[in-house]
Design a protein around this motif. Structure first.
Motif, PDB file in Angstrom:
ATOM      1  N   GLY A  31      50.157  -8.015  46.957  1.00  0.00           N
ATOM      2  CA  GLY A  31      50.496  -7.154  48.081  1.00  0.00           C
ATOM      3  C   GLY A  31      51.529  -7.781  48.993  1.00  0.00           C
ATOM      4  N   PRO A  32      52.064  -7.014  49.935  1.00  0.00           N
ATOM      5  CA  PRO A  32      53.133  -7.524  50.800  1.00  0.00           C
ATOM      6  C   PRO A  32      52.676  -8.724  51.623  1.00  0.00           C
ATOM      7  N   THR A  33      53.625  -9.625  51.851  1.00  0.00           N
ATOM      8  CA  THR A  33      53.366 -10.826  52.649  1.00  0.00           C
ATOM      9  C   THR A  33      53.576 -10.501  54.125  1.00  0.00           C
ATOM     10  N   TYR A  34      52.617 -10.867  54.944  1.00  0.00           N
ATOM     11  CA  TYR A  34      52.702 -10.584  56.376  1.00  0.00           C
ATOM     12  C   TYR A  34      53.889 -11.322  56.985  1.00  0.00           C
ATOM     13  N   LYS A  35      54.673 -10.603  57.771  1.00  0.00           N
ATOM     14  CA  LYS A  35      55.920 -11.137  58.316  1.00  0.00           C
ATOM     15  C   LYS A  35      55.684 -12.412  59.116  1.00  0.00           C
ATOM     16  N   GLY A  36      56.530 -13.405  58.834  1.00  0.00           N
ATOM     17  CA  GLY A  36      56.500 -14.650  59.586  1.00  0.00           C
ATOM     18  C   GLY A  36      55.477 -15.672  59.122  1.00  0.00           C
ATOM     19  N   SER A  73      50.335 -15.289  54.163  1.00  0.00           N
ATOM     20  CA  SER A  73      49.218 -14.387  54.430  1.00  0.00           C
ATOM     21  C   SER A  73      49.573 -12.994  53.927  1.00  0.00           C
ATOM     22  N   THR A  74      48.556 -12.265  53.504  1.00  0.00           N
ATOM     23  CA  THR A  74      48.749 -10.879  53.084  1.00  0.00           C
ATOM     24  C   THR A  74      47.698 -10.006  53.739  1.00  0.00           C
ATOM     25  N   TYR A  75      48.047  -8.732  53.953  1.00  0.00           N
ATOM     26  CA  TYR A  75      47.126  -7.787  54.588  1.00  0.00           C
ATOM     27  C   TYR A  75      46.761  -6.638  53.646  1.00  0.00           C
ATOM     28  N   ASP A  76      47.240  -6.709  52.411  1.00  0.00           N
ATOM     29  CA  ASP A  76      46.971  -5.652  51.443  1.00  0.00           C
ATOM     30  C   ASP A  76      46.417  -6.311  50.189  1.00  0.00           C
ATOM     31  N   TYR A  77      45.119  -6.409  50.087  1.00  0.00           N
ATOM     32  CA  TYR A  77      44.498  -7.089  48.954  1.00  0.00           C
ATOM     33  C   TYR A  77      43.322  -6.248  48.453  1.00  0.00           C
ATOM     34  N   MET A  81      42.486  -8.947  43.395  1.00  0.00           N
ATOM     35  CA  MET A  81      43.187 -10.078  43.995  1.00  0.00           C
ATOM     36  C   MET A  81      42.191 -11.064  44.606  1.00  0.00           C
ATOM     37  N   LEU A  82      41.128 -10.562  45.228  1.00  0.00           N
ATOM     38  CA  LEU A  82      40.141 -11.451  45.825  1.00  0.00           C
ATOM     39  C   LEU A  82      39.429 -12.294  44.765  1.00  0.00           C
ATOM     40  N   VAL A  83      39.171 -11.714  43.603  1.00  0.00           N
ATOM     41  CA  VAL A  83      38.575 -12.497  42.516  1.00  0.00           C
ATOM     42  C   VAL A  83      39.523 -13.606  42.086  1.00  0.00           C
ATOM     43  N   ALA A  84      40.832 -13.287  41.981  1.00  0.00           N
ATOM     44  CA  ALA A  84      41.818 -14.290  41.570  1.00  0.00           C
ATOM     45  C   ALA A  84      41.969 -15.390  42.615  1.00  0.00           C
ATOM     46  N   PHE A 130      39.620 -15.569  55.168  1.00  0.00           N
ATOM     47  CA  PHE A 130      39.814 -14.327  55.895  1.00  0.00           C
ATOM     48  C   PHE A 130      40.082 -14.614  57.361  1.00  0.00           C
ATOM     49  N   ASN A 131      40.949 -13.802  57.948  1.00  0.00           N
ATOM     50  CA  ASN A 131      41.198 -13.846  59.392  1.00  0.00           C
ATOM     51  C   ASN A 131      41.327 -12.401  59.864  1.00  0.00           C
ATOM     52  N   TYR A 132      40.210 -11.818  60.234  1.00  0.00           N
ATOM     53  CA  TYR A 132      40.174 -10.414  60.665  1.00  0.00           C
ATOM     54  C   TYR A 132      40.389 -10.322  62.172  1.00  0.00           C
ATOM     55  N   GLU A 133      41.451  -9.639  62.561  1.00  0.00           N
ATOM     56  CA  GLU A 133      41.697  -9.364  63.972  1.00  0.00           C
ATOM     57  C   GLU A 133      41.316  -7.903  64.215  1.00  0.00           C
ATOM     58  N   MET A 134      40.089  -7.662  64.673  1.00  0.00           N
ATOM     59  CA  MET A 134      39.596  -6.286  64.836  1.00  0.00           C
ATOM     60  C   MET A 134      39.919  -5.777  66.228  1.00  0.00           C
ATOM     61  N   LYS A 135      41.199  -5.487  66.418  1.00  0.00           N
ATOM     62  CA  LYS A 135      41.697  -4.927  67.665  1.00  0.00           C
ATOM     63  C   LYS A 135      42.903  -4.062  67.347  1.00  0.00           C
ATOM     64  N   GLN A 136      43.381  -3.320  68.333  1.00  0.00           N
ATOM     65  CA  GLN A 136      44.436  -2.332  68.070  1.00  0.00           C
ATOM     66  C   GLN A 136      45.692  -2.953  67.486  1.00  0.00           C
ATOM     67  N   ASP A 137      46.044  -4.121  67.925  1.00  0.00           N
ATOM     68  CA  ASP A 137      47.249  -4.784  67.401  1.00  0.00           C
ATOM     69  C   ASP A 137      46.889  -5.912  66.448  1.00  0.00           C
ATOM     70  N   GLY A 138      45.705  -5.877  65.867  1.00  0.00           N
ATOM     71  CA  GLY A 138      45.275  -6.913  64.940  1.00  0.00           C
ATOM     72  C   GLY A 138      45.453  -6.495  63.494  1.00  0.00           C
ATOM     73  N   VAL A 139      45.410  -7.464  62.607  1.00  0.00           N
ATOM     74  CA  VAL A 139      45.560  -7.237  61.172  1.00  0.00           C
ATOM     75  C   VAL A 139      44.484  -8.039  60.446  1.00  0.00           C
ATOM     76  N   ALA A 140      43.907  -7.445  59.420  1.00  0.00           N
ATOM     77  CA  ALA A 140      42.910  -8.142  58.603  1.00  0.00           C
ATOM     78  C   ALA A 140      43.642  -8.958  57.540  1.00  0.00           C
ATOM     79  N   LEU A 141      43.856 -10.224  57.839  1.00  0.00           N
ATOM     80  CA  LEU A 141      44.678 -11.062  56.975  1.00  0.00           C
ATOM     81  C   LEU A 141      43.832 -11.861  55.993  1.00  0.00           C
TER      82      LEU A 141
END
Length: 257
Positions: A31-36, A73-77, A81-84, A130-141
């Motif tokens: 999946g896409p790599t999170y920017k930066g 980091s990726t946000y689309d998995y 992919m998690l097994v790998a 895992f790094n889950y940011e559970m807020k409006q501007d957060g991303v589940a990375l």
């Protein structure tokens, strides 16, 4: 030599390390790599000096190179992919199930920058969290760190770096014919991966001549029809799975009786 400026990530792939311990040629784009978040860094070397009490200069000095790490980091998995990346299994209802004990994950890794700089790590140890940011501007990375290790294959380097090469393509040999049709035979190969597309076009024809027929323009080998006396040029353009393109032309000279 053209100046090399590496900027931005075009592609990041990984694959199972082959039994012979070399770089994998069965790579998967995730999946896409999170920017930066993507970077390859080499840690500072460490130096150990053997010092005597009697004089200030070291008797011996030993240097250990710093580890090379690929971080992204990726946000689309998905569960596959998690097994790998983290081990575990996929349940009957397509959920990822965490393993009882975290496995040691080693894979081959490849990155390509948008200006065509290639980095390959034949054997890299992966740590994912895992790094889950559970807020409006957060991303589940899913945050990933890959440490380059010594490959198990004899004579294989721990990292390869260099300019990505364009696909190799040939449109075949020039033809001199006395009939109104011919066959075009092209060849193409990718520097890495496979050829994803190819297309024949007519780029030159005799003045006032109608466009020739290209029977199967999206294949390497095709018939061409409707030729008249004069000179034609046909172009074969190809692209590989990473989006790099190249082209070649062939001349067909027609002299109808």
């Amino acid at each position: 030599m053209a100046k090399q400026i590496v900027f931005s990530l075009l592609s990041l792939k990984d694959g199972e390390i082959p039994d012979e311990g070399t770089m994998s040629d069965m790579l998967v784009k995730r999946g896409p790599t999170y920017k930066g978040t993507a970077s390859i860094k080499e840690a500072d070397s460490t130096v150990f000096d053997v010092l005597a009490e009697e004089y200030p200069e070291p008797d011996e000095s030993f240097t250990t190179e710093g580890l090379i790490t690929l971080v992204f980091s990726t946000y689309d998995y998905d569960p596959e992919m998690l097994v790998a990346y983290k081990g575990g299994s996929i349940t009957d209802d397509d959920m990822w199930a965490k393993p009882a004990y975290p496995p040691e994950i080693e894979r081959s890794w490849q990155t390509i920058s948008k200006d065509g700089y290639l980095v390959e790590i034949p054997r890299g140890k992966l740590r994912s969290k895992f790094n889950y940011e559970m807020k409006q501007d957060g991303v589940a990375l899913l945050e990933n760190t890959v440490t380059a290790l010594k490959p198990r294959g004899a004579g294989v380097a721990s990292i390869f770096m260099g300019k990505y090469k364009l696909p190799m393509v040939s449109a075949g040999n020039a033809q001199n014919i006395t009939v109104a049709n011919a066959n075009l035979t092209g060849t193409a190969s990718a520097f890495r991966g496979t050829i994803s597309s190819q297309i024949w076009t007519c780029v030159q024809k005799p003045v006032a001549a109608a466009d020739p027929g290209i029977t199967t323009p999206a294949t390497l080998n095709t018939a061409i029809t409707g030729l008249v006396t004069g000179t034609y040029k046909f172009q074969l353009a190809v692209a590989d799975e990473n989006g790099f393109e190249n082209k070649a032309t062939v001349t067909v000279t027609v002299a109808l009786p």
